[in-house]
Design a protein around this motif. Structure first.
Motif, PDB file in Angstrom:
ATOM      1  N   ASN A  20       0.839  -1.261   0.042  1.00 21.58           N
ATOM      2  CA  ASN A  20      -0.313  -0.109   0.271  1.00 21.58           C
ATOM      3  C   ASN A  20       1.025   0.895  -0.291  1.00 21.58           C
ATOM      4  OD1 ASN A  20      -2.364  -1.722   0.020  1.00 21.58           O
ATOM      5  ND2 ASN A  20      -2.731  -1.025   2.252  1.00 21.58           N
ATOM      6  N   ARG A  21       1.890   1.216   0.946  1.00 21.33           N
ATOM      7  CA  ARG A  21       3.243   2.286   0.797  1.00 21.33           C
ATOM      8  C   ARG A  21       3.162   2.869  -0.157  1.00 21.33           C
ATOM      9  NH1 ARG A  21       4.188   6.071   3.424  1.00 21.33           N
ATOM     10  NH2 ARG A  21       5.481   6.856   3.719  1.00 21.33           N
ATOM     11  N   ALA A  22       4.254   1.454  -1.321  1.00 22.58           N
ATOM     12  CA  ALA A  22       4.782   1.472  -2.537  1.00 22.58           C
ATOM     13  C   ALA A  22       3.886   2.658  -3.495  1.00 22.58           C
ATOM     14  CB  ALA A  22       4.921   0.152  -3.178  1.00 22.58           C
ATOM     15  N   LEU A  23       2.376   2.410  -3.458  1.00 24.16           N
ATOM     16  CA  LEU A  23       1.941   1.946  -3.923  1.00 24.16           C
ATOM     17  C   LEU A  23       1.396   3.902  -4.106  1.00 24.16           C
ATOM     18  CD1 LEU A  23      -0.681   1.766  -6.394  1.00 24.16           C
ATOM     19  CD2 LEU A  23      -2.342   0.618  -4.779  1.00 24.16           C
ATOM     20  N   GLU A  25       2.857   6.248  -2.121  1.00 26.66           N
ATOM     21  CA  GLU A  25       3.930   6.490  -2.708  1.00 26.66           C
ATOM     22  C   GLU A  25       4.693   7.334  -3.904  1.00 26.66           C
ATOM     23  OE1 GLU A  25       7.934   6.102  -1.399  1.00 26.66           O
ATOM     24  OE2 GLU A  25       6.588   5.833   0.969  1.00 26.66           O
ATOM     25  N   ASN A  26       4.099   6.129  -5.174  1.00 27.12           N
ATOM     26  CA  ASN A  26       4.019   5.816  -6.065  1.00 27.12           C
ATOM     27  C   ASN A  26       3.170   6.732  -6.761  1.00 27.12           C
ATOM     28  OD1 ASN A  26       4.598   6.032  -9.371  1.00 27.12           O
ATOM     29  ND2 ASN A  26       3.238   3.960  -9.242  1.00 27.12           N
ATOM     30  N   LYS A  27       1.827   7.266  -6.079  1.00 24.14           N
ATOM     31  CA  LYS A  27       0.895   8.391  -6.738  1.00 24.14           C
ATOM     32  C   LYS A  27       1.086   8.919  -5.894  1.00 24.14           C
ATOM     33  CE  LYS A  27      -1.332   5.175  -9.835  1.00 24.14           C
ATOM     34  NZ  LYS A  27      -1.606   5.348 -10.360  1.00 24.14           N
ATOM     35  N   GLN A  28       1.785   9.637  -5.118  1.00 21.91           N
ATOM     36  CA  GLN A  28       1.499  11.056  -3.863  1.00 21.91           C
ATOM     37  C   GLN A  28       0.937  11.132  -4.093  1.00 21.91           C
ATOM     38  OE1 GLN A  28       3.873  13.468  -7.337  1.00 21.91           O
ATOM     39  NE2 GLN A  28       5.483  13.090  -6.254  1.00 21.91           N
ATOM     40  N   LYS A 128      -0.883  -2.002  10.574  1.00 21.16           N
ATOM     41  CA  LYS A 128       0.164  -0.619  10.046  1.00 21.16           C
ATOM     42  C   LYS A 128      -0.953  -0.784   8.500  1.00 21.16           C
ATOM     43  CE  LYS A 128       4.573  -1.097  11.788  1.00 21.16           C
ATOM     44  NZ  LYS A 128       5.931  -1.851  10.663  1.00 21.16           N
ATOM     45  N   LEU A 129      -1.193   0.006   7.852  1.00 19.01           N
ATOM     46  CA  LEU A 129      -2.238  -0.154   6.487  1.00 19.01           C
ATOM     47  C   LEU A 129      -1.089   0.468   6.053  1.00 19.01           C
ATOM     48  CD1 LEU A 129      -4.961   1.669   8.083  1.00 19.01           C
ATOM     49  CD2 LEU A 129      -4.679  -1.213   8.459  1.00 19.01           C
ATOM     50  N   GLY A 130      -0.274   0.512   6.124  1.00 17.43           N
ATOM     51  CA  GLY A 130       0.874   2.021   4.051  1.00 17.43           C
ATOM     52  C   GLY A 130       0.847   3.549   5.099  1.00 17.43           C
ATOM     53  N   ARG A 216       6.991  15.886   3.942  1.00 19.69           N
ATOM     54  CA  ARG A 216       7.116  14.784   2.507  1.00 19.69           C
ATOM     55  C   ARG A 216       7.315  14.434   1.219  1.00 19.69           C
ATOM     56  NH1 ARG A 216       3.909   9.708   1.882  1.00 19.69           N
ATOM     57  NH2 ARG A 216       3.853  11.170  -0.594  1.00 19.69           N
ATOM     58  N   LYS A 217       6.767  15.351   0.747  1.00 16.23           N
ATOM     59  CA  LYS A 217       7.117  16.177  -0.897  1.00 16.23           C
ATOM     60  C   LYS A 217       8.865  16.109  -0.841  1.00 16.23           C
ATOM     61  CE  LYS A 217       3.549  17.890  -2.879  1.00 16.23           C
ATOM     62  NZ  LYS A 217       2.621  18.603  -3.164  1.00 16.23           N
TER      63      LYS A 217
END
Ligand code: MG
Ligand code: ZN
Length: 224
Positions: A20-23, A25-28, A128-130, A216-217
């Motif tokens: 979830n986290r990777a997705l 982050e990828n989608k910002q 954790k959910l991401g 974060r950005k």
């Protein structure tokens, strides 16, 4: 044996949370997991935040409830993409439920995503959910002693929001004592005092949301 089973569930959950986290982050998409006991004001804080920030950032909401779509309907009225998860009895959200929800949200159009967890002060802390940030709401009528009875969520939170501060004069809630207790178990947690009824303190909270997003950005830019 039972402990081993619990461990397996938790590590499987962590793996999906990482996906979830990777997705996200990828989608910002900056994601905030909002937790509290039932009735503390999770939906109210999300609605206040949407009203305050809707001209600045595009938002989305995942609503977690055991049943019903009452909260999702309130969010929908604000014209924000919303997805309801009915856990059908589970008293917390798990990463796999959020994973399915993410598949059904327009992530390209969302900069800030709220995940409203199931109302519960205990097990949401274990899953954790991401998310980028964990936020815990404690409402004044619940009492300042919840931090001693349910320390895990207070320990994990990036921010603690005391809601319903308009009711302080009618209760024995000890803000100073609470704030000291919080410092004792969690040095990093930001503490906010708000009332979703009078709108007091909402701007301090939304300023923190925006600055956390911007921080974060900046860090993700540094990485690339
Ligand atoms: Mg709610
Ligand atoms: Zn649970």
């Amino acid at each position: 044996m039972e402990i081993k089973v619990l461990k397996d569930i938790l590590s499987a959950n962590d793996q999906i949370a990482q996906k979830n986290r990777a997705l996200l982050e990828n989608k910002q998409v900056f994601t905030i997991n909002i937790m509290s006991s039932p009735g503390a004001g999770k939906t109210s804080l999300i609605l206040e935040t949407i009203r305050k920030l809707k001209n600045k950032v595009s938002m989305g909401v995942i609503e977690g409830d055991i049943s019903s779509t009452i909260d999702a309907e309130k969010v929908k009225r604000e014209k924000v993409p919303v997805l309801q998860i009915n856990t059908g009895g589970e008293c917390h959200l798990e990463a796999v439920m959020v994973n399915r929800a993410l598949d059904n949200l327009p992530l390209d159009d969302i900069g800030l995503l709220f995940i409203e967890n199931v109302g519960n002060l205990v097990c949401p802390g274990e899953f954790k959910l991401g998310e980028d940030r964990k936020v815990l709401i404690l409402s004044v009528p619940e009492g300042d002693d919840k931090i001693y009875k349910y320390p895990l969520l207070f320990h994990l939170a990036d921010a603690v929001v005391i809601n319903k501060i308009d009711l302080l004069p009618y209760t024995k809630f000890d803000l100073e004592g609470f704030s000291l207790a919080l410092k004792g178990i969690n040095q990093k947690a930001r503490l906010f005092q708000v009332s979703c009824t009078t709108h007091e303190g909402i701007e301090d909270w939304t300023d923190w949301v925006l600055s956390s997003m911007q921080r974060r950005k900046r860090t993700s830019r540094k990485k690339s």
